[in-house]
Design a protein around this motif. Structure first.
Motif, PDB file in Angstrom:
ATOM      1  N   ASP A 109       0.837  -1.208   0.000  1.00  0.00           N
ATOM      2  CA  ASP A 109       0.000   0.000   0.000  1.00  0.00           C
ATOM      3  C   ASP A 109       0.867   1.252   0.000  1.00  0.00           C
ATOM      4  O   ASP A 109       1.756   1.407   0.831  1.00  0.00           O
ATOM      5  CB  ASP A 109      -0.919  -0.007   1.223  1.00  0.00           C
ATOM      6  N   LYS A 111       0.771   5.561  -0.263  1.00  0.00           N
ATOM      7  CA  LYS A 111      -0.016   6.792  -0.219  1.00  0.00           C
ATOM      8  C   LYS A 111       0.788   7.874  -0.921  1.00  0.00           C
ATOM      9  O   LYS A 111       1.915   8.162  -0.524  1.00  0.00           O
ATOM     10  CB  LYS A 111      -0.303   7.184   1.234  1.00  0.00           C
TER      11      LYS A 111
ATOM     12  N   ASP B 157      -2.840   5.208  -3.225  1.00  0.00           N
ATOM     13  CA  ASP B 157      -3.902   6.113  -2.793  1.00  0.00           C
ATOM     14  C   ASP B 157      -3.579   7.518  -3.304  1.00  0.00           C
ATOM     15  O   ASP B 157      -2.610   8.137  -2.889  1.00  0.00           O
ATOM     16  CB  ASP B 157      -3.979   6.081  -1.266  1.00  0.00           C
TER      17      ASP B 157
END
Lengths: 112, 358
Positions: A109, A111, B157
């Motif tokens: 993940d 960001k 993201d």
């Protein structure tokens, strides 16, 4: 004193390094010269040496430069396997170094 | 004793049922639908499929301003991309996705990295020992850009509810002997991603062809999306019928050059897209294509084009003859004068396609 007559220039040959960037749809080899301009030639794969018909294969191209210095004729294509092997080693080593530096191996993940 | 054995058998059966149910739930709700997505902020997200000639370059600007560039055009094309970034008010690239190491996808990447602030690069990591790919990696190293090797399951993201998910390359990578005749490893192992923003979704396939599509289907990848950025510039070897059925796309965008000689987009792919009932957009005929959405309602996106097409969108191109067909010259043909040396301070100014000036 005798006047010097201007001699006509003759054709000459030059050898240039190139690489097969890709083969489009199995037919046209996109060959990129390693000149400053990264000039591109599109050649049918049948023109290439049998041992150099894949993405990333390195080539030596021999051009004849016309006497007028305006025309360039491709006379010969030769495979350069040692050059490919050396480039492969450099590229793989760069990839490994970059991955190690970034420390992102295994990360899922991100960001932004 | 016999009763005890029966009891053990029942417990085992129960455990097996619970495990099977668990696998089913995981498959149904995670594998097929992917990770839980955040709600959209409702602010605008835009996607610009640039008119980069016979090359790919796609700019995504997320709500909140984060930006992603998917591929960077051909060698010498970096300048145009930098101008486009400026035009769209983009000051830096938060993520540069290099779908694969071919010059029509990463050709201008070193120029982009040198010309603006690129924070991270996502690479397929399938090497192509070309000077162009080496220049790209060298630029990453010199500018201290974060390097990430693509793996399915990674998510990025973008903020505001926009997420990019990586679907491929799926390991183990395709090798030359596994590919169709004429197929190549960089294409087959392209980085395939999807962009989700609320109700909106876009599938980006690089130069992936049918074998990769088949592997994506077999792997249970989430392929259903509103819009497909068609694989390999509309090559006949990509965008299979089964892939289109899985994707259920409403619209498809093809990035191709008006003067390409490779037969892109092919009549076969256009026929498959037409049969699938998608709305078609093409950069070679319509210039830059822009998608905007707030992600709040289903099908609530707009697609605009730089210009009206002057030719039939559904008419494909035929492959042209190569440079060796030039007449009047020995064996391979004439390629014009040798390129002049560039000025050291004007590194990219003279990049050109030697075949382009005829």
């Amino acid at each position: 004193m005798a006047k010097k007559e201007k001699q006509p220039r003759s054709a000459r040959t030059v050898k240039e390094k190139a690489v097969i960037d890709r083969i489009e749809d199995g037919e046209i080899a996109v060959v990129i010269l390693e000149d400053e301009a990264q000039s591109q030639l599109d050649l049918h794969v049948s023109h290439l040496p049998a041992e150099a018909r894949a993405d990333g294969d390195h080539l030596w191209l021999t051009f004849e430069i016309g006497a007028d210095r305006q025309t360039r004729t491709l006379k010969k294509i030769e495979a350069a396997p040692q050059s490919r092997a050396a480039a492969e080693e450099r590229v793989t080593s760069l990839q490994q170094r970059l991955e190690k530096l970034s420390g992102t191996v295994g990360q899922k993940d991100f960001k932004l | 004793m016999a009763r005890n054995q029966r009891g053990c058998g029942c417990l085992l059966a129960l455990l097996l049922i619970v495990a099977a149910l668990g696998i089913f739930v995981w498959w149904k709700f995670y594998r097929e639908q992917g990770p839980k997505l955040p709600p959209p902020s409702g602010d605008e997200l835009s996607v610009h499929v640039l008119d980069a000639g016979q090359a790919d370059a796609i700019l995504i600007v997320a709500p909140g301003g984060k930006s992603v560039l998917v591929d960077a055009g051909h060698p010498g094309g970096g300048k145009k991309i930098l101008e486009t970034l400026k035009r769209h008010g983009v000051g830096q690239i938060d993520l540069l996705i290099a779908t694969h190491a071919h010059a029509d996808h990463i050709g201008g990447a070193d120029e982009v990295i040198e010309g603006t602030n690129v924070r991270s690069v996502l690479d397929s990591k399938v090497p192509n020992p070309t000077k162009n790919y080496e220049d790209f990696l060298t630029a990453i190293e010199e500018r201290g850009v974060n390097y990430i090797a693509a793996t399915p399951g990674q998510t990025f993201d973008l903020g505001g509810g926009a997420i990019i998910s990586v679907l491929a390359p799926i390991p183990p990578f395709f090798t030359k002997d596994q590919l169709r005749s004429g197929g190549n490893e960089p294409n087959a192992n392209s980085v395939v991603t999807r962009l989700d923003y609320g109700e909106f979704s876009l599938l980006l396939t690089g130069d992936a062809e049918a074998q990769t599509e088949q592997r994506l289907i077999a792997n249970g990848a989430r392929l259903e999306a509103d819009i497909l950025k068609v694989g390999h510039h509309g090559s006949k070897y990509a965008t299979s019928e089964e892939f289109l059925q899985r994707g259920q796309f409403d619209a498809a965008i093809i990035s191709a050059g008006a003067d390409n000689r490779y037969g892109h987009p092919s009549p076969e792919v256009l026929a498959r897209l037409k049969a699938a009932g998608v709305k078609l957009y093409r950069t070679d005929l319509q210039g830059e294509i822009t998608i905007t959405t707030r992600g709040t309602e289903e099908n609530s996106y707009q697609i605009t084009t730089e210009r009206e097409p002057t030719e039939d969108l559904w008419a494909g191109r035929k492959a042209q003859r190569d440079d060796s067909s030039r007449s009047g010259f020995i064996q391979y043909g004439d390629f014009g004068p040798a390129p002049k040396k560039r000025d050291a301070g004007n590194k990219n100014a003279n990049r050109k396609n030697a075949t382009g000036g005829r």
